[in-house]
Motif scaffolding. Structure first.
Motif, mmCIF file in Angstrom:
data_model
loop_
_atom_site.group_PDB
_atom_site.id
_atom_site.type_symbol
_atom_site.label_atom_id
_atom_site.label_comp_id
_atom_site.label_asym_id
_atom_site.label_seq_id
_atom_site.Cartn_x
_atom_site.Cartn_y
_atom_site.Cartn_z
ATOM 1 N N GLY A 1 -2.886 -6.527 6.730
ATOM 2 C CA GLY A 1 -2.113 -7.587 6.101
ATOM 3 C C GLY A 1 -0.673 -7.134 5.947
ATOM 4 N N GLN A 2 0.031 -7.774 5.017
ATOM 5 C CA GLN A 2 1.425 -7.389 4.801
ATOM 6 C C GLN A 2 1.529 -5.931 4.377
ATOM 7 N N ASN A 3 0.561 -5.499 3.537
ATOM 8 C CA ASN A 3 0.601 -4.115 3.037
ATOM 9 C C ASN A 3 0.593 -3.109 4.185
ATOM 10 N N GLN A 4 -0.141 -3.443 5.235
ATOM 11 C CA GLN A 4 -0.260 -2.565 6.405
ATOM 12 C C GLN A 4 1.092 -2.427 7.128
ATOM 13 N N LEU B 1 -9.431 -3.611 15.330
ATOM 14 C CA LEU B 1 -10.197 -4.756 14.818
ATOM 15 C C LEU B 1 -9.446 -5.433 13.668
ATOM 16 N N GLY B 2 -8.580 -4.675 12.987
ATOM 17 C CA GLY B 2 -7.847 -5.252 11.850
ATOM 18 C C GLY B 2 -8.797 -5.607 10.727
ATOM 19 N N THR B 3 -9.567 -4.625 10.271
ATOM 20 C CA THR B 3 -10.631 -4.864 9.304
ATOM 21 C C THR B 3 -10.144 -4.715 7.873
ATOM 22 N N ASP C 1 -4.389 -7.213 -2.579
ATOM 23 C CA ASP C 1 -5.389 -7.671 -3.557
ATOM 24 C C ASP C 1 -6.579 -8.328 -2.871
ATOM 25 N N GLY C 2 -6.369 -8.899 -1.678
ATOM 26 C CA GLY C 2 -7.501 -9.445 -0.931
ATOM 27 C C GLY C 2 -8.353 -8.322 -0.364
ATOM 28 N N SER C 3 -7.693 -7.351 0.231
ATOM 29 C CA SER C 3 -8.442 -6.295 0.921
ATOM 30 C C SER C 3 -9.244 -5.430 -0.044
ATOM 31 N N ILE C 4 -8.697 -5.138 -1.209
ATOM 32 C CA ILE C 4 -9.459 -4.265 -2.123
ATOM 33 C C ILE C 4 -10.743 -4.964 -2.581
ATOM 34 N N ASN D 1 -0.239 -6.274 -5.286
ATOM 35 C CA ASN D 1 -0.872 -7.525 -5.705
ATOM 36 C C ASN D 1 0.151 -8.661 -5.678
ATOM 37 N N ASN D 2 0.041 -9.503 -4.639
ATOM 38 C CA ASN D 2 0.866 -10.718 -4.599
ATOM 39 C C ASN D 2 0.002 -11.934 -4.920
ATOM 40 N N ASN D 3 -1.212 -11.652 -5.390
ATOM 41 C CA ASN D 3 -2.181 -12.695 -5.749
ATOM 42 C C ASN D 3 -2.381 -13.702 -4.614
ATOM 43 N N ARG D 4 -2.240 -13.222 -3.408
ATOM 44 C CA ARG D 4 -2.350 -14.086 -2.231
ATOM 45 C C ARG D 4 -2.944 -13.274 -1.081
ATOM 46 N N LEU D 5 -3.514 -13.990 -0.107
ATOM 47 C CA LEU D 5 -3.784 -13.375 1.191
ATOM 48 C C LEU D 5 -2.461 -13.489 1.939
ATOM 49 N N GLY D 6 -1.575 -12.550 1.605
ATOM 50 C CA GLY D 6 -0.163 -12.680 1.948
ATOM 51 C C GLY D 6 0.103 -12.901 3.429
ATOM 52 N N MET D 7 -0.519 -12.113 4.260
ATOM 53 C CA MET D 7 -0.226 -12.200 5.689
ATOM 54 C C MET D 7 -0.626 -13.567 6.255
ATOM 55 N N VAL D 8 -1.773 -14.078 5.829
ATOM 56 C CA VAL D 8 -2.244 -15.365 6.346
ATOM 57 C C VAL D 8 -1.340 -16.483 5.826
#
Ligand SMILES: Cc1ncc(C[n+]2csc(CCOP(=O)(O)OP(=O)(O)O)c2C)c(N)n1
Length: 541
Positions: free
Chosen positions: A385-388, A409-411, A437-440, A463-470
């Motif tokens: 995600g964005q964190n990556q 795979l981007g898991t 926050d989604g991945s954890i 934690n952006n309280n979102r699935l930020g990348m999507v």
């Protein structure tokens, strides 16, 4: 001895000291033998994470990671972890229990065809049909996982076979018909590569995860330094080249640096080492130079010419082939090319916008701070995600630092268990897990494993309280604000969750608060989570 004991003996013969697993009815004999052995078993919370732990352990120790699961749901839970290891060429041996031999194919309780299910994303897999086969199969499994292009190998052992008696003798050698990885590069092809490199005016090295897997970092660095050829990385290649070198020119690909992609398209020769050139790695490339020479070095011949036309293929181990190139003492005058690269960099500046992050925590600040304070051998694992991408672009590689992520795979949910496995492989290494926050929430239970074993990883949760990348993809594809299913309706208290598992957790809302906490976290003996509150509009790039 019985089959289960033979499996343990094989693990001992292979020098395995730690395995990650989760028991069940179909592996009872194996767990009984594990109890009696000196092998350290780490009880994880979900089998998917057992593979991620083993993957982190393998990447940290440069040895084969091992995990165990029971039949049926235990085995199917492994699938995402196995596919993750396969896509990133990580050596892992997976042992699964299976229902009793006579029940196979009868839809028995907890039966699943794990061989059929994992066939597309294991390097090889075995169903053990008699206990006498165990030593040979296990020897082959470790050999296949760790040689050539590394990858996962699964061994499925029916429970009756675990109880069957055999006379144990561990084979000294392996000989598998049709499996002979090529380690030495073809002399003629290396000669052709050397000639092409010497003729080139704008050469570029494109280094990928294969350099790290082949332990060829030193050879790469020597080659670039002596030949004066600049280096770009793929996402998986980050860590193979130091960022403070004047020859380092960034990451290519869809989330890479724009200037790196531009530099790629200006080069007249690219030396590709251990890169599989997936769509993500090539997508943002502008038109390639029509006269481009491509030297592609890879241990897996199937990768060469698959996604980019190659003029000079060299099949072999990156460490050996780079050493061969070094023997040729190629020293080019790339002064003008390096000047041109400097100009390209000015044309495509890296944006440091929003660095004050609307009053909340800036991920770029956090990664800048980590770059300053961590050891020269520290490992960062990033999730997806964005964190990556924040971590990939902003964490500085110095010395033997590493950056590890699920690139292929981007898991989601990879970073935390992989970090814990890596730390278990080398207690002395600083290991930081970057999460969203989604991945954890894909692997929360592993906080329990981390706590139980006092694995001293430091978790930085953006934690952006979102699935930020999507969410960002939706903004780009459907128009700003056109979001669907990227917000969890409750905002989770991650600090309380950490504390519930017995892990020290703190929440920070400003860069200054982060700076104070990271010092405490690094000084703390044991795991520590810093939850950084990040504005949802903070961009990836
Ligand atoms: C298992 C899995 N499911 C779905 C996705 C698709 N996906 C890619 S990035 C992403 C969002 C990640 O959100 P978060 O972990 O909060 O990180 P952020 O992007 O906000 O940093 C999703 C859902 C994925 N990569 N893996």
């Amino acid at each position: 001895m019985i089959g289960a004991k033979a499996i343990i003996r094989c693990l001992e013969e292979e020098g395995v000291t730690t395995v990650f697993g989760y028991p069940g009815g179909a592996v009872l004999p194996l767990y009984d033998e594990l109890r009696k052995s000196d092998i350290n078993h780490v009880l994880i919370r979900n089998e998917q994470n057992a593979v991620h732990f083993a993957s982190g352990y393998a990447r940290g120790s440069k040895r084969v990671g091992v995990c165990i699961a029971t039949s049926g749901p235990g085995a199917t839970n492994l699938i995402t972890g196995i596919a993750t290891a396969y896509m990133d060429s990580i050596p892992v041996v997976i042992i699964t229990g299976q229902v009793s031999s006579e029940l196979i194919g009868s839809d028995a309780f907890q039966e699943a065809d794990i061989l059929g299910a994992t066939q597309p994303f294991t390097k090889h897999n075995y169903l053990v049909k008699s206990a006498a086969e165990i030593p040979k199969i296990m020897k082959e499994a470790f050999y296949i996982a760790s040689t050539g292009r590394p990858g996962p190998v699964l061994v499925d052992v029916p429970v009756d076979i675990q109880k069957e008696a055999l006379r144990f003798s561990y084979p000294k050698e392996v000989s598998i018909t049709g499996y002979k990885p090529t380690y030495e590069g073809h002399r003629g092809q290396i000669k052709r590569a050397v000639q092409a490199i010497k003729k080139s005016v704008k050469p570029l090295i494109y280094a990928g995860g294969g350099v790290i897997a082949a332990d060829a970092i030193e050879e790469l660095r020597n080659f670039a330094a002596s030949s004066r050829i600049p280096v770009v990385n793929s996402l998986m290649g980050i860590g193979s080249f130091p960022h403070d070198s004047e020859l380092y020119v960034g990451i290519v690909g869809s989330h890479g640096h724009s200037y790196s992609n531009r530099i790629m398209s200006c080069a007249d020769l690219i030396i590709i080492v251990g890169v599989r050139l997936s769509d993500r790695a090539t997508k943002k490339l502008e038109q390639m130079n029509p006269d481009l020479e491509v030297v592609h070095i890879d241990i897996d011949p199937a990768e060469i010419g698959k996604n980019i036309a190659t003029t000079i293929p060299v099949v072999g181990h990156a460490k050996n082939i780079l050493a061969d190139l070094n023997e040729n003492e190629i020293a080019l005058d790339t002064g003008e090319w390096l000047e041109e690269i400097k100009e390209i960099k000015l044309e495509y500046p890296v944006l440091f916008n929003m660095d004050n992050s609307m009053g909340l925590v800036s991920p770029k600040h956090v990664l800048g701070m980590l770059s300053e304070i961590l050891d020269d051998s520290a490992a960062v694992t990033a999730d997806v995600g964005q964190n990556q991408i924040w971590a990939a672009r902003n964490y500085q590689i110095m010395g033997t630092r590493g950056y590890y992520t699920s690139g292929g795979l981007g898991t989601m949910g990879y970073s935390l268990p992989a970090a814990a496995g890596m730390k278990m492989a080398d207690e002395s290494r600083q290991v930081i897990s970057i999460m969203g926050d989604g991945s954890i929430q894909m692997c929360l239970g592993e906080l329990g494993t981390v706590s139980e074993h006092n694995v001293g990883i430091k978790i930085i949760l953006f934690n952006n309280n979102r699935l930020g990348m999507v969410r960002e993809l939706q903004d780009n594809a459907y128009g700003k604000g056109k979001h669907s299913a990227v917000v969890f309706d409750i905002s989770t208290d991650f600090v309380k969750i950490a504390e519930a598992y017995g892990i020290k957790g703190v929440r920070v809302k400003t860069n200054n608060e982060f700076d104070a906490e990271i010092e405490k976290a690094m000084a703390h003996d044991g795991p520590y989570m810093i939850e950084c509150i990040v504005h949802p509009d903070y961009a990836t790039i």
